[in-house]
Write a protein that holds these residues in place. Structure first.
Motif, PDB file in Angstrom:
ATOM      1  N   GLN A 146       2.897  10.987  -9.073  1.00 19.36           N
ATOM      2  CA  GLN A 146       2.044  11.409 -10.195  1.00 19.36           C
ATOM      3  C   GLN A 146       1.379  12.755  -9.871  1.00 19.36           C
ATOM      4  O   GLN A 146       1.301  13.638 -10.733  1.00 19.36           O
ATOM      5  CB  GLN A 146       0.964  10.356 -10.477  1.00 19.36           C
ATOM      6  CG  GLN A 146       1.501   9.078 -11.107  1.00 19.36           C
ATOM      7  CD  GLN A 146       0.448   7.970 -11.160  1.00 19.36           C
ATOM      8  OE1 GLN A 146      -0.587   8.056 -10.522  1.00 19.36           O
ATOM      9  NE2 GLN A 146       0.754   6.936 -11.944  1.00 19.36           N
ATOM     10  N   LEU A 147       0.894  12.913  -8.650  1.00 23.33           N
ATOM     11  CA  LEU A 147       0.217  14.138  -8.233  1.00 23.33           C
ATOM     12  C   LEU A 147       1.166  15.338  -8.314  1.00 23.33           C
ATOM     13  O   LEU A 147       0.812  16.409  -8.815  1.00 23.33           O
ATOM     14  CB  LEU A 147      -0.339  13.973  -6.814  1.00 23.33           C
ATOM     15  CG  LEU A 147      -1.253  15.067  -6.297  1.00 23.33           C
ATOM     16  CD1 LEU A 147      -2.503  15.195  -7.168  1.00 23.33           C
ATOM     17  CD2 LEU A 147      -1.661  14.794  -4.862  1.00 23.33           C
TER      18      LEU A 147
ATOM     19  N   GLU B 178       0.828  -1.208   0.000  1.00 23.30           N
ATOM     20  CA  GLU B 178       0.000   0.000   0.000  1.00 23.30           C
ATOM     21  C   GLU B 178       0.863   1.260   0.000  1.00 23.30           C
ATOM     22  O   GLU B 178       0.559   2.230  -0.701  1.00 23.30           O
ATOM     23  CB  GLU B 178      -0.944   0.005   1.207  1.00 23.30           C
ATOM     24  CG  GLU B 178      -2.094  -0.978   1.087  1.00 23.30           C
ATOM     25  CD  GLU B 178      -2.947  -1.052   2.359  1.00 23.30           C
ATOM     26  OE1 GLU B 178      -2.828  -0.175   3.229  1.00 23.30           O
ATOM     27  OE2 GLU B 178      -3.742  -2.002   2.447  1.00 23.30           O
TER      28      GLU B 178
ATOM     29  N   GLY C 261       2.192   1.938  -3.444  1.00 21.05           N
ATOM     30  CA  GLY C 261       1.121   2.494  -4.278  1.00 21.05           C
ATOM     31  C   GLY C 261       0.907   3.972  -3.985  1.00 21.05           C
ATOM     32  O   GLY C 261       0.743   4.787  -4.906  1.00 21.05           O
ATOM     33  N   LEU C 262       0.915   4.331  -2.707  1.00 21.16           N
ATOM     34  CA  LEU C 262       0.733   5.732  -2.308  1.00 21.16           C
ATOM     35  C   LEU C 262       1.895   6.602  -2.790  1.00 21.16           C
ATOM     36  O   LEU C 262       1.692   7.746  -3.215  1.00 21.16           O
ATOM     37  CB  LEU C 262       0.586   5.839  -0.785  1.00 21.16           C
ATOM     38  CG  LEU C 262      -0.736   5.317  -0.208  1.00 21.16           C
ATOM     39  CD1 LEU C 262      -0.658   5.235   1.312  1.00 21.16           C
ATOM     40  CD2 LEU C 262      -1.901   6.203  -0.632  1.00 21.16           C
TER      41      LEU C 262
ATOM     42  N   LYS D 249       3.678   6.119  -5.514  1.00 16.74           N
ATOM     43  CA  LYS D 249       3.480   6.314  -6.950  1.00 16.74           C
ATOM     44  C   LYS D 249       2.432   7.392  -7.190  1.00 16.74           C
ATOM     45  O   LYS D 249       2.624   8.281  -8.025  1.00 16.74           O
ATOM     46  CB  LYS D 249       3.044   4.997  -7.617  1.00 16.74           C
ATOM     47  CG  LYS D 249       4.179   4.033  -7.853  1.00 16.74           C
ATOM     48  CD  LYS D 249       3.671   2.760  -8.516  1.00 16.74           C
ATOM     49  CE  LYS D 249       4.785   1.723  -8.573  1.00 16.74           C
ATOM     50  NZ  LYS D 249       4.288   0.400  -8.920  1.00 16.74           N
ATOM     51  N   GLN D 250       1.319   7.309  -6.446  1.00 16.29           N
ATOM     52  CA  GLN D 250       0.250   8.303  -6.597  1.00 16.29           C
ATOM     53  C   GLN D 250       0.763   9.703  -6.265  1.00 16.29           C
ATOM     54  O   GLN D 250       0.442  10.675  -6.960  1.00 16.29           O
ATOM     55  CB  GLN D 250      -0.945   7.960  -5.703  1.00 16.29           C
ATOM     56  CG  GLN D 250      -1.757   6.788  -6.187  1.00 16.29           C
ATOM     57  CD  GLN D 250      -2.900   6.436  -5.226  1.00 16.29           C
ATOM     58  OE1 GLN D 250      -3.027   7.025  -4.157  1.00 16.29           O
ATOM     59  NE2 GLN D 250      -3.718   5.474  -5.622  1.00 16.29           N
TER      60      GLN D 250
END
Length: 183
Positions: free
Chosen positions: A173-174, A163, A166-167, A169-170
């Motif tokens: 991207q943000l 998790e 994943g966070l 990566k997000q």
């Protein structure tokens, strides 16, 4: 020479502490004294006594509170325990009879009663826990429940790590998106 037996007497009465000391057989016994429950707990942890004689009514931390602390640790719970009180009902209202893992002696007591209580306490004390080593993150010599708990924790950690990735990566991207908008 054999190691000395350490007996910790936790009682706010100096008379009782001296009386216990005088009643114990001479020889290979070291009597450690504590005048209240707080000091008693500290000495249990620092002096590793072979036997604890615990008054039920004590200042700072009562004998009942000390007893509850001892129950939280398998190592401390395995130390033979003699509870002492001038009024047995003070003990039985919190710890119903038959007393399972400790001996009780009512004050005032004679030497014979004290020695019997000590022998009884040594007989009924729960066995000391087996040392479990942690090798490479796995409990060696631990019971099945401990191994199952360890496995469940490892699975939770692995899931959390996934998790977190994943966070990350997000977030990357943000940040990229925000930088583009600011241009």
């Amino acid at each position: 020479m054999a190691a000395k037996q350490k007996i910790l007497v936790i009682d706010d009465s100096k008379v009782i502490r001296m009386r216990v000391k005088d009643m114990l057989p001479a020889g290979n016994i070291e009597v450690i004294e504590a005048k209240d429950g707080m000091e008693g707990l500290n000495k249990i942890r620092s002096d590793n006594p072979n036997l604890i004689m615990l008054d039920f009514l004590l200042p700072k931390k009562s004998g009942w509170e000390v007893y509850q602390e001892l129950q939280k640790s398998a190592k401390l719970r395995s130390i033979p325990l003699v509870l002492m009180s001038g009024r047995k009902e003070e003990v039985t209202e919190k710890l119903p009879e038959p007393f399972e893992h400790f001996a009780f002696v009512e004050k005032p007591f004679e030497q014979k009663q004290l020695i019997q209580a000590i022998k009884h306490a040594m007989k009924v004390a729960p066995p000391a826990p087996k040392e479990t080593e942690v090798a490479g993150g796995a409990a060696v010599g631990g019971d099945a429940a401990t191994a199952a708990q360890l496995k469940a924790l490892k699975e939770k950690v692995a899931k959390m790590e996934t998790e977190i990735e994943g966070l990350k990566k997000q977030l990357t991207q943000l940040i990229g998106f925000i930088k583009q908008k600011l241009k």
